[in-house]
Design an enzyme around this catalytic site. Structure first.
Site, PDB file in Angstrom:
ATOM      1  N   SER A  20       0.848  -1.196   0.000  1.00 25.58           N
ATOM      2  CA  SER A  20       0.000   0.000   0.000  1.00 25.58           C
ATOM      3  C   SER A  20       0.883   1.245   0.000  1.00 25.58           C
ATOM      4  CB  SER A  20      -0.857  -0.036   1.270  1.00 25.58           C
ATOM      5  OG  SER A  20      -1.375   1.238   1.584  1.00 25.58           O
ATOM      6  N   TYR A  57      -3.362  -0.417  10.001  1.00 20.13           N
ATOM      7  CA  TYR A  57      -3.179  -0.743   8.580  1.00 20.13           C
ATOM      8  C   TYR A  57      -1.747  -0.375   8.134  1.00 20.13           C
ATOM      9  CZ  TYR A  57      -4.445  -0.783   3.548  1.00 20.13           C
ATOM     10  OH  TYR A  57      -4.523  -1.030   2.189  1.00 20.13           O
TER      11      TYR A  57
HETATM   12  P1  NAP Z   1     -11.842  -5.097  -0.798  1.00 19.87           P
HETATM   13  O1  NAP Z   1     -12.619  -4.538  -1.930  1.00 19.87           O
HETATM   14  O2  NAP Z   1     -12.284  -4.789   0.574  1.00 19.87           O
HETATM   15  O3  NAP Z   1     -11.628  -6.687  -0.960  1.00 19.87           O
HETATM   16  C1  NAP Z   1     -10.924  -7.386   0.030  1.00 19.87           C
HETATM   17  C2  NAP Z   1     -10.995  -8.863  -0.232  1.00 19.87           C
HETATM   18  O4  NAP Z   1     -10.308  -9.542   0.826  1.00 19.87           O
HETATM   19  C3  NAP Z   1     -12.400  -9.391  -0.283  1.00 19.87           C
HETATM   20  O5  NAP Z   1     -12.510 -10.285  -1.359  1.00 19.87           O
HETATM   21  C4  NAP Z   1     -12.549 -10.142   1.055  1.00 19.87           C
HETATM   22  O6  NAP Z   1     -13.431 -11.227   0.902  1.00 19.87           O
HETATM   23  C5  NAP Z   1     -11.119 -10.605   1.303  1.00 19.87           C
HETATM   24  N1  NAP Z   1     -10.797 -10.892   2.707  1.00 19.87           N
HETATM   25  C6  NAP Z   1     -10.730 -10.019   3.729  1.00 19.87           C
HETATM   26  N2  NAP Z   1     -10.382 -10.658   4.850  1.00 19.87           N
HETATM   27  C7  NAP Z   1     -10.214 -11.957   4.525  1.00 19.87           C
HETATM   28  C8  NAP Z   1      -9.859 -13.115   5.267  1.00 19.87           C
HETATM   29  N3  NAP Z   1      -9.586 -13.091   6.574  1.00 19.87           N
HETATM   30  N4  NAP Z   1      -9.783 -14.306   4.614  1.00 19.87           N
HETATM   31  C9  NAP Z   1     -10.056 -14.357   3.294  1.00 19.87           C
HETATM   32  N5  NAP Z   1     -10.386 -13.306   2.542  1.00 19.87           N
HETATM   33  C10 NAP Z   1     -10.486 -12.116   3.157  1.00 19.87           C
HETATM   34  O7  NAP Z   1     -10.354  -4.581  -0.903  1.00 19.87           O
HETATM   35  P2  NAP Z   1      -9.512  -4.061  -2.150  1.00 19.87           P
HETATM   36  O8  NAP Z   1      -9.618  -2.593  -2.161  1.00 19.87           O
HETATM   37  O9  NAP Z   1      -9.811  -4.847  -3.363  1.00 19.87           O
HETATM   38  O10 NAP Z   1      -8.063  -4.399  -1.595  1.00 19.87           O
HETATM   39  C11 NAP Z   1      -7.373  -5.614  -1.877  1.00 19.87           C
HETATM   40  C12 NAP Z   1      -5.987  -5.514  -1.264  1.00 19.87           C
HETATM   41  O11 NAP Z   1      -5.337  -4.356  -1.775  1.00 19.87           O
HETATM   42  C13 NAP Z   1      -5.998  -5.346   0.263  1.00 19.87           C
HETATM   43  O12 NAP Z   1      -4.896  -6.016   0.812  1.00 19.87           O
HETATM   44  C14 NAP Z   1      -5.855  -3.845   0.437  1.00 19.87           C
HETATM   45  O13 NAP Z   1      -5.316  -3.491   1.662  1.00 19.87           O
HETATM   46  C15 NAP Z   1      -4.922  -3.521  -0.694  1.00 19.87           C
HETATM   47  N6  NAP Z   1      -4.950  -2.138  -1.145  1.00 19.87           N
HETATM   48  C16 NAP Z   1      -6.112  -1.524  -1.503  1.00 19.87           C
HETATM   49  C17 NAP Z   1      -6.074  -0.204  -1.957  1.00 19.87           C
HETATM   50  C18 NAP Z   1      -7.284   0.560  -2.387  1.00 19.87           C
HETATM   51  O14 NAP Z   1      -7.177   1.796  -2.544  1.00 19.87           O
HETATM   52  N7  NAP Z   1      -8.426  -0.069  -2.581  1.00 19.87           N
HETATM   53  C19 NAP Z   1      -4.855   0.455  -2.025  1.00 19.87           C
HETATM   54  C20 NAP Z   1      -3.705  -0.202  -1.610  1.00 19.87           C
HETATM   55  C21 NAP Z   1      -3.760  -1.492  -1.175  1.00 19.87           C
HETATM   56  P3  NAP Z   1     -14.654 -11.467   1.933  1.00 19.87           P
HETATM   57  O15 NAP Z   1     -15.343 -10.145   2.085  1.00 19.87           O
HETATM   58  O16 NAP Z   1     -15.471 -12.532   1.340  1.00 19.87           O
HETATM   59  O17 NAP Z   1     -13.968 -11.902   3.167  1.00 19.87           O
HETATM   60  C1  GCO Z   2      -7.060   5.027   3.534  1.00 26.93           C
HETATM   61  C2  GCO Z   2      -7.125   4.093   2.370  1.00 26.93           C
HETATM   62  C3  GCO Z   2      -5.747   3.597   1.980  1.00 26.93           C
HETATM   63  C4  GCO Z   2      -5.785   2.858   0.675  1.00 26.93           C
HETATM   64  C5  GCO Z   2      -4.525   2.299   0.163  1.00 26.93           C
HETATM   65  C6  GCO Z   2      -3.545   3.339  -0.225  1.00 26.93           C
HETATM   66  O1  GCO Z   2      -7.978   5.029   4.340  1.00 26.93           O
HETATM   67  O2  GCO Z   2      -6.105   5.810   3.589  1.00 26.93           O
HETATM   68  O3  GCO Z   2      -8.037   3.064   2.504  1.00 26.93           O
HETATM   69  O4  GCO Z   2      -5.050   3.057   2.996  1.00 26.93           O
HETATM   70  O5  GCO Z   2      -6.790   1.898   0.639  1.00 26.93           O
HETATM   71  O6  GCO Z   2      -3.997   1.265   0.942  1.00 26.93           O
HETATM   72  O7  GCO Z   2      -2.478   2.754  -0.883  1.00 26.93           O
END
Ligand code: NAP
Ligand code: GCO
Length: 264
Positions: free
Chosen positions: A144, A157
């Site tokens: 992230s 986080y």
């Molecule tokens: P999301 O839309 O909330 O999806 C998260 C996924 O993780 C869901 O499919 C959820 O499935 C699964 N999950 C959560 N806890 C779990 C567990 N204990 N066991 C199995 N599955 C689990 O999140 P996203 O935005 O796509 O993010 C995906 C990854 O990218 C995360 O690691 C997040 O921190 C990272 N990320 C996101 C962003 C952003 O801006 N969106 C930026 C940087 C990094 P269920 O709901 O079925 O459990």
């Molecule tokens: C927040 C966001 C972030 C992003 C992401 C950034 O509340 O600041 O959720 O943490 O999801 O991980 O890279």
């Protein structure tokens, strides 16, 4: 010719029912990999299976909580006996809790660390012996911006994602000798269910102040989409990145490079 093909490879993408995980699994499938994924509920599983089918992708779905080592071991063993041993692991499953640190319960902090940091260790540990036996593999940890930056309310986080950056480097250091490459992807602000509360329209229809803040903070002047992660994940999963190890590839529209808009 540069080798981006994943023909014959088996990929496990955790938490790929929707969001970033779904898009990355789709990209790996399009590059030729056989896909396994997991999520936690039957409801999400049913919807995801229908979405993969609509996208023309054959997948094997598991209901499995990545924080439970026994469940992860069973899933990895089943993948090995049905699709073959995992060649590519994408540690994508993750959660965030936005709570001021002094108001957060220790149990809430631990839950974030458990899913975002301990689970990638559990899943990597489960696939590494098979990768060693096979002569190599790829582990991709979804880090992230918060692997580098802090902000209000996301102490757990940021601690987990900072730790995940170092777990990435340590896996690369410890298992590079077995032809295992472990790299991270650091997405910027991506429009998914996880960030939906930061983009909610205001009662008067205007943009959420955090939404405007992110657009101003990003040289690309937009939020990322899950599709922005498709090329990077295929690169890090393929032979094209065989000498890239312990690296975090930020896919952030330039946020980390940018000091911010000049005052007018
Ligand atoms: P999301 O839309 O909330 O999806 C998260 C996924 O993780 C869901 O499919 C959820 O499935 C699964 N999950 C959560 N806890 C779990 C567990 N204990 N066991 C199995 N599955 C689990 O999140 P996203 O935005 O796509 O993010 C995906 C990854 O990218 C995360 O690691 C997040 O921190 C990272 N990320 C996101 C962003 C952003 O801006 N969106 C930026 C940087 C990094 P269920 O709901 O079925 O459990
Ligand atoms: C927040 C966001 C972030 C992003 C992401 C950034 O509340 O600041 O959720 O943490 O999801 O991980 O890279």
């Amino acid at each position: 010719m540069v080798n981006f093909s994943l023909d014959g490879k088996v990929a496990l993408v955790t938490g790929a029912a929707y969001g970033i995980g779904f898009a990355m699994a789709k990209a790996l499938a399009e590059a030729g990999a056989k896909i396994a994924f997991n999520c936690r509920s039957q409801e999400h599983m049913d919807k995801a299976l229908a979405d993969y089918k609509a996208a023309g992708i054959e997948v094997k779905g598991y209901i499995c909580d990545v924080t439970k080592e026994e469940q992860v071991k069973e899933m990895v063993a089943d993948i090995a006996s049905t699709l073959g041993p995992v060649d590519i692991l994408v540690n994508n499953a993750g959660i965030i809790k936005r709570i001021p640190m002094h108001e957060m319960e220790a149990e809430e902090f631990r839950q974030v660390i458990d899913i975002d940091l301990v689970a990638p260790y559990i899943c990597s540990k489960a696939v590494i012996p098979g990768m060693i036996e096979k002569g190599g593999g790829k582990i991709i940890n979804i880090c992230s911006m918060m692997s580098e930056l802090g902000r209000e309310t996301v102490s757990a986080y940021a601690s987990a994602k900072g730790g995940l950056k170092m777990l990435t480097r340590n896996i690369a250091s410890e298992y590079g000798q077995y032809n295992i490459q472990c790299n991270g992807i650091g997405p910027g602000y991506i429009a998914t269910p996880q960030t939906a509360p930061l983009r909610e329209r205001q009662p008067d229809g205007s943009r959420h102040p955090f939404d405007s803040f992110i657009v101003a903070k990003t040289p690309a002047e937009r939020w990322g989409t899950p599709e922005d992660l498709m090329g990077p994940v295929v690169f890090l999963a393929s032979g094209a990145s065989d000498f890239v190890n312990g690296h975090i590839l930020y896919v952030d529209g330039g946020i980390l490079a940018y000091i911010g808009k000049q005052p007018k």
